[in-house]
Design an enzyme around this catalytic site. Structure first.
Site, mmCIF file in Angstrom:
data_model
loop_
_atom_site.group_PDB
_atom_site.id
_atom_site.type_symbol
_atom_site.label_atom_id
_atom_site.label_comp_id
_atom_site.label_asym_id
_atom_site.label_seq_id
_atom_site.Cartn_x
_atom_site.Cartn_y
_atom_site.Cartn_z
ATOM 1 N N ASP A 1 -77.872 71.242 63.918
ATOM 2 C CA ASP A 1 -79.065 70.996 64.736
ATOM 3 C C ASP A 1 -79.677 69.649 64.335
ATOM 4 O O ASP A 1 -80.223 69.516 63.242
ATOM 5 C CB ASP A 1 -80.041 72.150 64.476
ATOM 6 C CG ASP A 1 -81.369 71.945 65.167
ATOM 7 O OD1 ASP A 1 -81.450 71.084 66.062
ATOM 8 O OD2 ASP A 1 -82.334 72.652 64.811
ATOM 9 N N ASN B 1 -82.146 67.886 66.037
ATOM 10 C CA ASN B 1 -83.560 67.632 66.339
ATOM 11 C C ASN B 1 -84.477 68.749 65.821
ATOM 12 O O ASN B 1 -85.629 68.863 66.208
ATOM 13 C CB ASN B 1 -83.771 67.417 67.843
ATOM 14 C CG ASN B 1 -83.358 68.632 68.651
ATOM 15 O OD1 ASN B 1 -82.761 69.567 68.099
ATOM 16 N ND2 ASN B 1 -83.672 68.647 69.928
ATOM 17 N N ASP C 1 -84.826 72.046 66.223
ATOM 18 C CA ASP C 1 -85.477 73.073 67.049
ATOM 19 C C ASP C 1 -84.805 74.435 66.815
ATOM 20 O O ASP C 1 -85.024 75.380 67.573
ATOM 21 C CB ASP C 1 -85.439 72.689 68.541
ATOM 22 C CG ASP C 1 -84.014 72.589 69.073
ATOM 23 O OD1 ASP C 1 -83.054 72.675 68.268
ATOM 24 O OD2 ASP C 1 -83.851 72.428 70.296
ATOM 25 N N ASP D 1 -76.768 71.143 68.470
ATOM 26 C CA ASP D 1 -76.713 70.223 69.612
ATOM 27 C C ASP D 1 -75.614 69.176 69.435
ATOM 28 O O ASP D 1 -74.965 69.105 68.385
ATOM 29 C CB ASP D 1 -78.080 69.545 69.823
ATOM 30 C CG ASP D 1 -78.642 69.002 68.513
ATOM 31 O OD1 ASP D 1 -77.896 68.314 67.811
ATOM 32 O OD2 ASP D 1 -79.819 69.292 68.197
ATOM 33 N N ASP E 1 -64.344 74.084 77.288
ATOM 34 C CA ASP E 1 -64.193 75.453 77.768
ATOM 35 C C ASP E 1 -64.321 75.445 79.287
ATOM 36 O O ASP E 1 -65.229 74.813 79.834
ATOM 37 C CB ASP E 1 -65.313 76.313 77.161
ATOM 38 C CG ASP E 1 -64.804 77.636 76.648
ATOM 39 O OD1 ASP E 1 -64.250 78.394 77.458
ATOM 40 O OD2 ASP E 1 -64.965 77.906 75.445
ATOM 41 N N GLU F 1 -57.245 82.286 77.723
ATOM 42 C CA GLU F 1 -57.613 83.522 77.030
ATOM 43 C C GLU F 1 -57.061 84.677 77.851
ATOM 44 O O GLU F 1 -57.396 84.802 79.035
ATOM 45 C CB GLU F 1 -59.138 83.611 76.914
ATOM 46 C CG GLU F 1 -59.568 84.789 76.076
ATOM 47 C CD GLU F 1 -61.049 85.141 76.230
ATOM 48 O OE1 GLU F 1 -61.606 85.746 75.326
ATOM 49 O OE2 GLU F 1 -61.642 84.806 77.283
ATOM 50 N N HIS G 1 -65.330 82.861 68.164
ATOM 51 C CA HIS G 1 -66.736 83.244 68.320
ATOM 52 C C HIS G 1 -66.922 84.678 68.833
ATOM 53 O O HIS G 1 -68.053 85.143 68.944
ATOM 54 C CB HIS G 1 -67.410 82.266 69.285
ATOM 55 C CG HIS G 1 -66.828 82.353 70.663
ATOM 56 N ND1 HIS G 1 -65.545 81.932 70.955
ATOM 57 C CD2 HIS G 1 -67.321 82.855 71.817
ATOM 58 C CE1 HIS G 1 -65.290 82.147 72.226
ATOM 59 N NE2 HIS G 1 -66.354 82.707 72.778
ATOM 60 N N ASP G 2 -65.816 85.346 69.170
ATOM 61 C CA ASP G 2 -65.914 86.732 69.652
ATOM 62 C C ASP G 2 -65.436 87.748 68.617
ATOM 63 O O ASP G 2 -65.458 88.954 68.879
ATOM 64 C CB ASP G 2 -65.045 86.929 70.904
ATOM 65 C CG ASP G 2 -65.577 86.177 72.105
ATOM 66 O OD1 ASP G 2 -66.801 85.981 72.193
ATOM 67 O OD2 ASP G 2 -64.756 85.784 72.962
#
Ligand code: NOJ
Length: 551
Positions: free
Chosen positions: A22, A24, A26, A30, A99, A256, A329-330
């Site tokens: 990250d 910035n 928040d 990003d 993706d 996938e 990520h799954d």
């Protein structure tokens, strides 16, 4: 355009952008954060990145619900940031695979907004609307989706429903409509023309649906899957995309694929058929569950892993290319999975890395895997953000039987285990951000982080670095045959790769204790390429020990 098959020498690092870095502060990763870490990736040695979606999206499914394919979600940055990122990657010899999520859009996509508000809109036929049963009181059929529950959502004040195989905010596109296929081709062209090097094609084997839309015999999960997995026009659609767009660029695609047999795979990745470059199959990640349903956990056995690896290594040999992965990520983290445990985190992570890195195919590394990040051990549903886990939790609460079956596994297998912020150092929030992140940081960030791993020459990070260097351009790994050795050993997974008279012997123990291995010395020939222990005994493998010899 000549296809250089560069993907055969690629090692691909997956970035899940909201959790990576990250810039910035928040609390949300990003693109500028990614740019700031490109030297880290270069040092690790990877030469390609797969970036999970950064397009405009209401983020109901963390970006897998796209509302504008041609722009960047503002919390990730701007198109200018994207262009800089791509340029900086290419400068460092790192390619970029994006993706492509085109089985469905977000319900916030302009096409869907128009389709739903005006029955006569030209976009109505971009989606799948069907008349409900009993004057609209019941859905058109009994199909159930990937996040649980009916695949149909009723359109306000009407008897019609629209199809969504995932969340209701992810309406399925109607690929029968040639205009939809033109839109997809335009999206692909747009990004390829920018210089993007490929696409990871989200749930691509769901794009063609059987057109009967009839109810199926009820099943525990994914009722109707014969109608929407590997549908009748799948190969035709993929060939159309390939002939019209993909073949014009020197790019790769990885699809996938859910419930994919070797025969299905051969059709998808045989280069002569012009469909996809490779696919992600999930047979190995299904070795610890029943019927491909991850919530129904099953005891892991090495022999089942051996079986599926052999099946794919031999099955696609000479007629297609494999992808190799143990995390994404799954999936929950691999530390503590596939027979390993957190107690032997370093040994186990290096052993698993070795096991898959010497196979034929293109290896993928998921962010944090290279430092052995672990599962989050969530204690309450309030700590979890993922829509899938929340849906399952609700269903388990309202249905006693389902509750009994899955209640113990929801937290353990939740996708958020892999999505906790990347651990860069030992400062608050693991150096991911100075603000509270969107998802909790794993509390072990003080000891498990990249700063520590880069410093420690014996770390998992340095081990990956060594493996990556060794494998890029290695002809035995790229082209060699695969043969299982010690096939009947219950705790040791070992194989031999051979090419032009040269061999690699890969030996991995899955046991938590020392293992006396009969016949081991026979394979310990030549140079020891890597091992996760400094000293090796002739006939004994230590806990999770691995070794690779080359002659
Ligand atoms: C597969 C993606 O990997 C997953 O994260 C997503 O939820 C579904 N496809 C739907 O797009």
């Amino acid at each position: 355009m000549k296809n250089t098959n560069w993907y055969k020498d690629a090692v691909i690092y997956q970035i899940y952008p909201r959790s990576f870095c990250d810039s910035n502060n928040d609390g949300f990763g990003d693109i500028k954060g990614i740019i700031s870490k490109l030297d880290y990736l270069k040092d690790l040695g990877v030469n390609c990145v797969w970036l999970s979606p950064v397009y405009c999206s209401p983020q109901e499914d963390n970006g897998y619900d796209i509302s504008d394919y041609y722009n960047i979600y503002s919390r990730f940055g701007t198109m200018e940031d994207f262009d800089v990122m791509l340029e900086e990657m290419h400068k460092r010899g790192i390619r970029l695979v994006m993706d492509l999520v085109v089985n469905h859009t977000s319900a916030e996509h302009e096409w869907f907004k128009q389709a739903i508000s005006d029955k006569n809109s030209k976009y109505r036929d971009y989606y799948i609307f069907k008349e409900g049963k009993k004057n609209g009181k019941k859905p058109p059929n009994n199909w159930t989706g990937f996040f649980g529950g009916s695949t149909w959502e009723r359109v306000d004040n009407s008897s019609e429903y629209y199809l969504h195989l995932f969340a209701k905010g992810q309406p399925d596109l109607n690929w029968e409509n040639p205009k939809v296929r033109e839109e997809v081709k335009n999206i692909m062209k747009f990004w390829f023309d920018k210089g993007v090097d490929g696409f990871r094609c989200d749930v691509i084997t769901l794009i063609s649906k059987k057109q009967d839309f009839k109810s199926r015999f009820p099943t525990l999960a994914l009722c109707g899957k014969d109608a929407f997995v590997n549908g009748p026009r799948l190969h035709e659609y993929l060939q159309e995309l390939n002939n019209n767009v993909i073949s014009k660029y020197d790019v790769m695609t990885v699809g996938e694929t859910i419930f994919c047999s070797i025969d299905d795979a051969k059709k998808l990745v045989n280069p002569d058929r012009h469909e996809l470059t490779m696919i992600f199959n999930f047979d190995h990640t299904d070795t610890d569950n029943h019927m491909g349903v991850k919530y129904l956990k099953k005891k892991f056995k090495v022999k089942n892993l051996k079986k599926v690896i052999k099946k794919w290594q031999l099955g696609l040999r000479g007629c297609g290319w494999n992808s190799l992965f143990i995390e994404n990520h799954d999936q929950r983290r691999s530390v503590g999975r596939f027979g390993t445990c957190e107690e032997y985190r370093k040994e186990g992570a290096k052993m698993l890395a070795t096991l898959y890195f010497f196979l034929q195919g293109t290896p993928f590394i998921y962010e944090g895997q290279e430092i052995g990040m672990t599962n989050a051990h969530f204690k309450s549903i309030d700590e979890i953000v993922d829509i899938e886990a929340h849906n399952m939790y609700k269903m388990a609460k309202s249905n006693k039987l389902l509750g009994l079956l899955i209640k113990d596994s929801i937290f353990d297998v939740s996708r958020d285990n892999a999505r906790t912020p990347m651990q860069w150092d030992d400062t608050k929030y693991g150096g991911f951000s100075t603000a509270k992140p969107w998802l909790m940081v794993n509390e072990n960030y003080k000891s498990i982080n990249t700063k520590e791993s880069v410093k420690d020459l014996d770390s998992i990070y340095h081990y990956y670095q060594k493996l990556i260097k060794f494998r890029i351009g290695n002809e035995i790994i790229k082209n060699g045959t695969y043969e299982e050795i010690l096939p009947h050993n219950k705790n040791v997974f070992a194989y031999r790769r051979s090419y032009k008279g040269k061999d690699l012997f890969v030996i991995c123990s899955f046991a938590k204790k020392n293992q006396k291995v009969k016949g081991l010395v026979k394979y310990c020939k030549g140079n020891l390429v890597v091992s996760n222990y400094k000293d090796n005994l002739p006939n004994v493998l230590k806990p999770y020990e691995c070794r690779v010899y080359s002659n």
